[in-house]
Scaffold this motif. Structure first.
Motif, PDB file in Angstrom:
ATOM      1  N   GLU A  84       0.821  -1.219   0.000  1.00 42.73           N
ATOM      2  CA  GLU A  84       0.000   0.000   0.000  1.00 42.73           C
ATOM      3  C   GLU A  84       0.853   1.267   0.000  1.00 42.73           C
ATOM      4  O   GLU A  84       0.452   2.289  -0.548  1.00 42.73           O
ATOM      5  N   LEU A  85       2.036   1.179   0.624  1.00 40.10           N
ATOM      6  CA  LEU A  85       2.899   2.364   0.710  1.00 40.10           C
ATOM      7  C   LEU A  85       3.423   2.792  -0.652  1.00 40.10           C
ATOM      8  O   LEU A  85       3.761   3.958  -0.843  1.00 40.10           O
ATOM      9  N   GLU A  86       3.503   1.861  -1.586  1.00 44.70           N
ATOM     10  CA  GLU A  86       4.025   2.205  -2.908  1.00 44.70           C
ATOM     11  C   GLU A  86       3.101   3.186  -3.632  1.00 44.70           C
ATOM     12  O   GLU A  86       3.565   4.078  -4.333  1.00 44.70           O
ATOM     13  N   SER A  87       1.797   3.025  -3.450  1.00 42.25           N
ATOM     14  CA  SER A  87       0.853   3.948  -4.098  1.00 42.25           C
ATOM     15  C   SER A  87       0.350   5.041  -3.151  1.00 42.25           C
ATOM     16  O   SER A  87      -0.181   6.055  -3.598  1.00 42.25           O
ATOM     17  N   ALA A  88       0.520   4.845  -1.855  1.00 44.09           N
ATOM     18  CA  ALA A  88       0.049   5.828  -0.869  1.00 44.09           C
ATOM     19  C   ALA A  88       1.079   5.969   0.264  1.00 44.09           C
ATOM     20  O   ALA A  88       0.825   5.591   1.404  1.00 44.09           O
ATOM     21  N   PRO A  89       2.266   6.519  -0.046  1.00 46.14           N
ATOM     22  CA  PRO A  89       3.317   6.625   0.980  1.00 46.14           C
ATOM     23  C   PRO A  89       2.921   7.463   2.184  1.00 46.14           C
ATOM     24  O   PRO A  89       3.469   7.300   3.273  1.00 46.14           O
ATOM     25  N   GLU A  90       1.932   8.326   2.002  1.00 46.82           N
ATOM     26  CA  GLU A  90       1.505   9.198   3.102  1.00 46.82           C
ATOM     27  C   GLU A  90       0.916   8.421   4.278  1.00 46.82           C
ATOM     28  O   GLU A  90       0.793   8.962   5.386  1.00 46.82           O
ATOM     29  N   ILE A  91       0.579   7.148   4.070  1.00 49.06           N
ATOM     30  CA  ILE A  91       0.079   6.328   5.183  1.00 49.06           C
ATOM     31  C   ILE A  91       1.126   6.268   6.294  1.00 49.06           C
ATOM     32  O   ILE A  91       0.786   6.230   7.475  1.00 49.06           O
ATOM     33  N   ALA A  92       2.401   6.272   5.920  1.00 53.57           N
ATOM     34  CA  ALA A  92       3.461   6.247   6.941  1.00 53.57           C
ATOM     35  C   ALA A  92       3.477   7.537   7.758  1.00 53.57           C
ATOM     36  O   ALA A  92       3.957   7.539   8.890  1.00 53.57           O
ATOM     37  N   ASN A  93       2.936   8.635   7.208  1.00 62.81           N
ATOM     38  CA  ASN A  93       2.809   9.877   7.973  1.00 62.81           C
ATOM     39  C   ASN A  93       1.619   9.823   8.917  1.00 62.81           C
ATOM     40  O   ASN A  93       1.719  10.234  10.079  1.00 62.81           O
ATOM     41  N   THR A  94       0.495   9.336   8.423  1.00 59.19           N
ATOM     42  CA  THR A  94      -0.737   9.393   9.204  1.00 59.19           C
ATOM     43  C   THR A  94      -0.897   8.220  10.170  1.00 59.19           C
ATOM     44  O   THR A  94      -1.569   8.354  11.183  1.00 59.19           O
ATOM     45  N   GLU A  95      -0.299   7.075   9.842  1.00 59.95           N
ATOM     46  CA  GLU A  95      -0.427   5.876  10.676  1.00 59.95           C
ATOM     47  C   GLU A  95       0.929   5.175  10.832  1.00 59.95           C
ATOM     48  O   GLU A  95       1.081   4.020  10.438  1.00 59.95           O
ATOM     49  N   PRO A  96       1.941   5.857  11.391  1.00 60.80           N
ATOM     50  CA  PRO A  96       3.278   5.259  11.405  1.00 60.80           C
ATOM     51  C   PRO A  96       3.370   3.922  12.154  1.00 60.80           C
ATOM     52  O   PRO A  96       4.206   3.089  11.794  1.00 60.80           O
ATOM     53  N   TYR A  97       2.528   3.698  13.149  1.00 57.61           N
ATOM     54  CA  TYR A  97       2.635   2.470  13.943  1.00 57.61           C
ATOM     55  C   TYR A  97       1.583   1.418  13.589  1.00 57.61           C
ATOM     56  O   TYR A  97       1.558   0.349  14.185  1.00 57.61           O
TER      57      TYR A  97
END
Length: 128
Positions: A84-97
């Motif tokens: 999922e991070l490949e198309s939506a890397p911002e997930i690591a900003n909003t849900e890092p854990y």
């Protein structure tokens, strides 16, 4: 207030680790790391099946501000990646854990987790 979940282990290079019930270890970047990087725009993940040594580069994150390597905090074989991070890397900003995890590995030695930083130790590393 720093966001440092007590149940996780941490590396000084700002990766977090969670031991899963199946013996694998999920790895991501900490809230502090994503905050320093800013809005993520690209994530390069390792290939499943790759065996990494402790502290070996496992991937790359790029933000509007900078690019940074992601390291394997312990040695092991990559058994899953968070595609999922490949198309939506911002997930690591909003849900890092949670949803923003990077990869799972089968540890070469699960006892290596014992040498990782606790939440309290990681907070001290950050000067908190």
């Amino acid at each position: 207030m720093l966001d440092i979940p007590a149940e996780l282990k941490y590396a000084a290079s700002h990766e977090w680790m969670r031991l899963e019930a199946d013996g694998t270890v999920t790895v991501g970047i900490t809230h502090h790391a994503q905050e320093l990087l800013g809005d993520l725009v690209f994530v390069e993940l390792p290939k499943v099946g790759t065996t990494l040594a402790k502290d070996e580069q496992a991937g790359v994150v790029e933000s509007v501000k900078a690019a940074s390597d992601v390291y394997a905090p312990i040695a092991g074989e990559i058994v899953a990646i968070n595609g999922e991070l490949e198309s939506a890397p911002e997930i690591a900003n909003t849900e890092p854990y949670t949803g923003g995890w990077f990869f799972r590995l089968k540890p070469a030695n699960v006892a290596d987790l014992d040498s990782m930083l606790s939440a309290e130790d990681y907070a001290r590393e950050l000067g908190a």
